[in-house]
Design a protein around this motif. Structure first.
Motif, PDB file in Angstrom:
ATOM      1  N   ASN A 132       0.801  -1.243   0.000  1.00  0.00           N
ATOM      2  CA  ASN A 132       0.000   0.000   0.000  1.00  0.00           C
ATOM      3  C   ASN A 132       0.823   1.278   0.000  1.00  0.00           C
ATOM      4  O   ASN A 132       0.393   2.322  -0.440  1.00  0.00           O
ATOM      5  CB  ASN A 132      -1.003  -0.033   1.149  1.00  0.00           C
ATOM      6  CG  ASN A 132      -0.344  -0.035   2.514  1.00  0.00           C
ATOM      7  OD1 ASN A 132       0.818  -0.402   2.663  1.00  0.00           O
ATOM      8  ND2 ASN A 132      -1.087   0.401   3.515  1.00  0.00           N
ATOM      9  N   PHE A 133       2.027   1.189   0.607  1.00  0.00           N
ATOM     10  CA  PHE A 133       3.019   2.273   0.515  1.00  0.00           C
ATOM     11  C   PHE A 133       4.305   1.608   0.043  1.00  0.00           C
ATOM     12  O   PHE A 133       5.208   1.326   0.856  1.00  0.00           O
ATOM     13  CB  PHE A 133       3.163   2.974   1.863  1.00  0.00           C
ATOM     14  CG  PHE A 133       1.965   3.799   2.248  1.00  0.00           C
ATOM     15  CD1 PHE A 133       0.858   3.216   2.828  1.00  0.00           C
ATOM     16  CD2 PHE A 133       1.935   5.152   1.977  1.00  0.00           C
ATOM     17  CE1 PHE A 133      -0.254   3.960   3.166  1.00  0.00           C
ATOM     18  CE2 PHE A 133       0.812   5.921   2.310  1.00  0.00           C
ATOM     19  CZ  PHE A 133      -0.285   5.316   2.906  1.00  0.00           C
ATOM     20  N   TYR A 136       7.615   3.550   0.956  1.00  0.00           N
ATOM     21  CA  TYR A 136       7.677   3.975   2.368  1.00  0.00           C
ATOM     22  C   TYR A 136       7.923   2.786   3.288  1.00  0.00           C
ATOM     23  O   TYR A 136       8.747   2.837   4.196  1.00  0.00           O
ATOM     24  CB  TYR A 136       6.378   4.669   2.719  1.00  0.00           C
ATOM     25  CG  TYR A 136       6.088   4.881   4.178  1.00  0.00           C
ATOM     26  CD1 TYR A 136       5.322   3.955   4.889  1.00  0.00           C
ATOM     27  CD2 TYR A 136       6.548   6.003   4.850  1.00  0.00           C
ATOM     28  CE1 TYR A 136       5.030   4.149   6.224  1.00  0.00           C
ATOM     29  CE2 TYR A 136       6.260   6.196   6.191  1.00  0.00           C
ATOM     30  CZ  TYR A 136       5.495   5.271   6.867  1.00  0.00           C
ATOM     31  OH  TYR A 136       5.201   5.463   8.202  1.00  0.00           O
ATOM     32  N   GLN A 137       7.213   1.680   3.031  1.00  0.00           N
ATOM     33  CA  GLN A 137       7.354   0.513   3.910  1.00  0.00           C
ATOM     34  C   GLN A 137       8.788  -0.042   3.862  1.00  0.00           C
ATOM     35  O   GLN A 137       9.276  -0.587   4.830  1.00  0.00           O
ATOM     36  CB  GLN A 137       6.368  -0.587   3.496  1.00  0.00           C
ATOM     37  CG  GLN A 137       4.911  -0.159   3.425  1.00  0.00           C
ATOM     38  CD  GLN A 137       4.223  -0.025   4.771  1.00  0.00           C
ATOM     39  OE1 GLN A 137       4.896   0.006   5.802  1.00  0.00           O
ATOM     40  NE2 GLN A 137       2.906   0.068   4.766  1.00  0.00           N
ATOM     41  N   ARG A 140      11.209   2.638   5.675  1.00  0.00           N
ATOM     42  CA  ARG A 140      10.966   2.644   7.118  1.00  0.00           C
ATOM     43  C   ARG A 140      11.850   1.616   7.818  1.00  0.00           C
ATOM     44  O   ARG A 140      12.184   1.755   8.990  1.00  0.00           O
ATOM     45  CB  ARG A 140       9.486   2.329   7.341  1.00  0.00           C
ATOM     46  CG  ARG A 140       8.874   2.955   8.536  1.00  0.00           C
ATOM     47  CD  ARG A 140       7.359   2.919   8.488  1.00  0.00           C
ATOM     48  NE  ARG A 140       6.779   1.606   8.625  1.00  0.00           N
ATOM     49  CZ  ARG A 140       5.476   1.444   8.928  1.00  0.00           C
ATOM     50  NH1 ARG A 140       4.709   2.506   9.141  1.00  0.00           N
ATOM     51  NH2 ARG A 140       4.955   0.238   9.026  1.00  0.00           N
ATOM     52  N   GLU A 229       3.665  -4.588  12.178  1.00  0.00           N
ATOM     53  CA  GLU A 229       2.663  -3.538  12.024  1.00  0.00           C
ATOM     54  C   GLU A 229       1.568  -4.084  11.137  1.00  0.00           C
ATOM     55  O   GLU A 229       1.793  -4.331   9.956  1.00  0.00           O
ATOM     56  CB  GLU A 229       3.295  -2.280  11.419  1.00  0.00           C
ATOM     57  CG  GLU A 229       2.436  -1.052  11.617  1.00  0.00           C
ATOM     58  CD  GLU A 229       1.748  -0.628  10.360  1.00  0.00           C
ATOM     59  OE1 GLU A 229       2.455  -0.119   9.471  1.00  0.00           O
ATOM     60  OE2 GLU A 229       0.516  -0.782  10.254  1.00  0.00           O
ATOM     61  N   GLU A 262      -5.290   1.811   3.874  1.00  0.00           N
ATOM     62  CA  GLU A 262      -4.245   2.338   4.754  1.00  0.00           C
ATOM     63  C   GLU A 262      -4.631   1.963   6.171  1.00  0.00           C
ATOM     64  O   GLU A 262      -5.782   2.153   6.583  1.00  0.00           O
ATOM     65  CB  GLU A 262      -4.178   3.862   4.613  1.00  0.00           C
ATOM     66  CG  GLU A 262      -3.198   4.520   5.549  1.00  0.00           C
ATOM     67  CD  GLU A 262      -3.208   6.047   5.390  1.00  0.00           C
ATOM     68  OE1 GLU A 262      -3.975   6.560   4.564  1.00  0.00           O
ATOM     69  OE2 GLU A 262      -2.438   6.685   6.105  1.00  0.00           O
ATOM     70  N   CYS A 263      -3.695   1.382   6.895  1.00  0.00           N
ATOM     71  CA  CYS A 263      -4.071   0.847   8.205  1.00  0.00           C
ATOM     72  C   CYS A 263      -4.424   1.929   9.206  1.00  0.00           C
ATOM     73  O   CYS A 263      -5.196   1.685  10.126  1.00  0.00           O
ATOM     74  CB  CYS A 263      -2.975  -0.041   8.735  1.00  0.00           C
ATOM     75  SG  CYS A 263      -3.140  -1.634   7.968  1.00  0.00           S
ATOM     76  N   ILE A 264      -3.874   3.146   9.019  1.00  0.00           N
ATOM     77  CA  ILE A 264      -4.181   4.189  10.014  1.00  0.00           C
ATOM     78  C   ILE A 264      -5.213   5.189   9.508  1.00  0.00           C
ATOM     79  O   ILE A 264      -5.376   6.255  10.061  1.00  0.00           O
ATOM     80  CB  ILE A 264      -2.903   4.947  10.447  1.00  0.00           C
ATOM     81  CG1 ILE A 264      -2.224   5.594   9.244  1.00  0.00           C
ATOM     82  CG2 ILE A 264      -1.973   4.058  11.238  1.00  0.00           C
ATOM     83  CD1 ILE A 264      -1.144   6.582   9.622  1.00  0.00           C
ATOM     84  N   THR A 420       1.933  10.162   9.268  1.00  0.00           N
ATOM     85  CA  THR A 420       3.261   9.672   9.641  1.00  0.00           C
ATOM     86  C   THR A 420       4.308  10.745   9.349  1.00  0.00           C
ATOM     87  O   THR A 420       4.091  11.613   8.507  1.00  0.00           O
ATOM     88  CB  THR A 420       3.614   8.368   8.884  1.00  0.00           C
ATOM     89  OG1 THR A 420       4.814   7.822   9.407  1.00  0.00           O
ATOM     90  CG2 THR A 420       3.790   8.635   7.399  1.00  0.00           C
ATOM     91  N   PHE A 426       5.816   4.906  14.993  1.00  0.00           N
ATOM     92  CA  PHE A 426       4.680   4.299  14.287  1.00  0.00           C
ATOM     93  C   PHE A 426       4.540   2.852  14.736  1.00  0.00           C
ATOM     94  O   PHE A 426       5.492   2.074  14.632  1.00  0.00           O
ATOM     95  CB  PHE A 426       4.907   4.335  12.785  1.00  0.00           C
ATOM     96  CG  PHE A 426       3.666   4.109  11.966  1.00  0.00           C
ATOM     97  CD1 PHE A 426       3.044   2.869  11.940  1.00  0.00           C
ATOM     98  CD2 PHE A 426       3.121   5.129  11.214  1.00  0.00           C
ATOM     99  CE1 PHE A 426       1.897   2.653  11.196  1.00  0.00           C
ATOM    100  CE2 PHE A 426       1.976   4.922  10.458  1.00  0.00           C
ATOM    101  CZ  PHE A 426       1.366   3.675  10.448  1.00  0.00           C
TER     102      PHE A 426
HETATM  103  C1  6NA Z   1       0.754   7.069   6.191  1.00  0.00           C
HETATM  104  C2  6NA Z   1       1.571   5.825   6.141  1.00  0.00           C
HETATM  105  C3  6NA Z   1       0.843   4.605   6.665  1.00  0.00           C
HETATM  106  C4  6NA Z   1       1.545   3.316   6.345  1.00  0.00           C
HETATM  107  C5  6NA Z   1       1.006   2.104   7.010  1.00  0.00           C
HETATM  108  C6  6NA Z   1      -0.506   2.003   6.959  1.00  0.00           C
HETATM  109  O1  6NA Z   1      -1.073   1.479   6.004  1.00  0.00           O
HETATM  110  O2  6NA Z   1      -1.117   2.495   7.898  1.00  0.00           O
END
Ligand code: 6NA
Ligand code: NDP
Length: 457
Positions: A132-133, A136-137, A140, A229, A262-264, A420, A426
């Motif tokens: 999904n990212f 970024y993942q 990180r 996570e 997005e998980c958050i 984030t 996180f």
């Molecule tokens: C804004 C970044 C969030 C990355 C992890 C998630 O999917 O929550």
């Protein structure tokens, strides 16, 4: 599992990537372990931090290209893809400019003598990451690991192989030595074998409970540290004294960010009864009005889900929720035609006996709950198997802060959406996982925090 780029907007196959063999895995582990044993990992930090600075510059220079690759591969809006490319450069720079401070010896006042804690790399890490990212993942995990001296072998999600490949190219072009980061297109069984390997000292995973449980179990069996996570079912709390229009705007943005994958992002909208009708009316109008379409079109506000399977799964979840008594207030259907599109959806009247009450909807599906007071908010928010993040909207900051402290998650954001930043930890609790990534906390997850004490003479 085949590694393929299938454009979610068209569902057309773009490219298939060959899996790596066991011999490839062995070569990767050998190179990573040799690097860990070398001066590169154990010696001065500055050469490693210079790689992160160069990596950030390389990312900036290829921003548009990298963003487009992500959008074509997993469907996020091009504007969101640019944001992701921007933040991975920021994460690299953050650790380039702060890791030496974070990893410096920490003195301890002790009656037993002169004491301090040193921070040493522990060895080769495994990263298992989701789509999904897609950059970024990876960053990180990579940035703090490189700064600390831990080489990484990485398994990315099988639907974003181009992102995985270009990330490794960038790392190598930035001057990271062989073994610092190795992308592996491998199976779950090969992942399990890597975790069991004596050269591997830790595993960082982001994704589903199922994958997290399998990886954590294997890590536990072989006594390797892990961070997880996973899912979230975050509350988006709107109190009676909130700025309703602001909460609606941010609520729509958060629920539909990354097409709701997005998980958050906001998932459970918890509304004080006195503003519930007003909020729901405005929220419904705004959700219904978003432009759905090609994520490469700058005017699009809701793109496709990541895969056809994701649409199928979400459709089934919504149908089951309705079968168990939920009211379909808006949407509820996959959109016919090319691509993996799903309507902005709102479900109300979800009872605790409805399976949806405990489920994360990884798509543009909002659950709405109405409560009478702050105690009911806390009870509802914490009546979840997850505990990742959440948001509280109120113009009474002290009231919002009190609620934030009572809601059992890894983070609460007040009067804004959960997001984030490199300096912010996180992670979550309960089935959202354990450990923290980013910030000073993240770089210390996989280091040996070693006490040294010189006895009083
Ligand atoms: C804004 C970044 C969030 C990355 C992890 C998630 O999917 O929550
Ligand atoms: N916290 C977060 O940021 C994210 C959480 N999720 C959660 O995961 C759910 C499903 O998304 P999905 O992408 O399918 O997540 P998965 O957990 O299936 O995939 C995440 C990563 O784990 C790998 N994986 C899956 N099963 C195993 C296993 N048994 N052993 C080793 N590695 C494994 C996947 O590989 P492969 O792709 O080859 O299957 C992928 O690289 C979502 O509904 C959401 O709840 C998803 C994305 C991000």
């Amino acid at each position: 599992m085949a590694y393929r780029t299938i454009n979610p907007t068209t569902n057309k196959l773009v490219k298939t990537y060959p899996n790596h063999t066991d011999a490839d895995v062995e070569a990767a582990l050998d190179a990573a372990h040799k690097l860990y044993k070398s001066e590169w990992s154990k010696g001065p930090i500055q050469p490693r931090l210079k790689v992160l600075e160069r990596l950030a510059d390389l990312i900036d220079a290829r921003k548009e290209e990298l963003a487009r690759i992500a959008t074509v591969e997993m469907g996020k809006l091009i504007s969101d893809a640019r944001d992701e490319v921007w933040i991975i450069a920021e994460i690299a720079r953050y650790y380039a400019r702060n890791a030496e401070k974070f990893l410096a010896p920490t003195r301890i006042d002790s009656q037993l003598g002169d004491a301090w804690v040193e921070h040493h790399p522990i060895g080769v890490l495994l990263a298992v990451e989701p789509w999904n990212f897609p950059y970024y993942q990876l960053m990180r995990v990579f940035a703090p690991a490189l700064a600390a001296g831990n080489p990484v072998v990485a398994k990315h999600a099988s639907i974003v192989p181009h992102c995985a490949t270009v990330f490794e190219e960038l790392v190598n072009e930035a001057g990271a030595p062989k073994g610092a980061w190795t992308n592996l297109f491998i199976t779950s069984d090969q992942v399990a074998n890597i975790i069991a390997d004596e050269r591997v000292q830790g595993a960082a995973m982001t994704g589903s409970e199922g994958a997290g449980s399998a990886i954590a179990a294997q890590a536990g069996k072989y006594l390797k540290k892990s961070t997880l996570e996973m899912g979230g079912n975050d509350v988006f709390v709107v109190l009676d004294d909130a700025d309703i229009d602001k909460a609606v705007d941010i609520g729509v943005f958060s629920r539909l960010h990354i097409s709701g994958q997005e998980c958050i992002c906001a998932k459970r909208f918890v509304l004080h009864e006195s503003i519930a009708e007003t909020f729901l009316s405005r929220f419904t109008t705004a959700m219904a009005a978003v432009k759905i379409g090609d994520p490469l079109d700058e005017t699009t506000r809701l793109g496709p889900l990541s895969s056809a399977d994701a649409v199928k799964g979400l459709s089934g979840q919504v149908a089951r929720a309705i079968e168990h008594g939920a009211t379909l207030h808006l949407g509820g259907n996959a959109i016919e035609g090319e691509g993996n599109f799903f309507e902005p959806t709102i479900l109300t009247n979800i009872s605790r006996s409805n399976p949806a009450y405990f489920e994360e909807f990884f798509g543009p599906v909002a659950q709405v709950y109405v409560v009478k007071n702050d105690d009911e908010i806390v009870e509802l928010a914490n009546d979840s198997r997850y505990g990742l993040a959440g948001a509280v909207f109120s113009q009474n900051i002290e009231r919002a802060k009190a609620l934030a402290s009572r809601i059992a998650t890894g983070a609460i954001w007040i009067n804004t959406f959960a997001s984030t930043a490199p300096e912010l930890p996180f992670g979550g609790v309960k089935r959202s996982g354990y450990g923290r990534e980013l910030s000073e906390l993240g770089i210390k997850e996989f280091v040996n925090q070693k006490l040294v004490l010189v006895a009083k003479s």
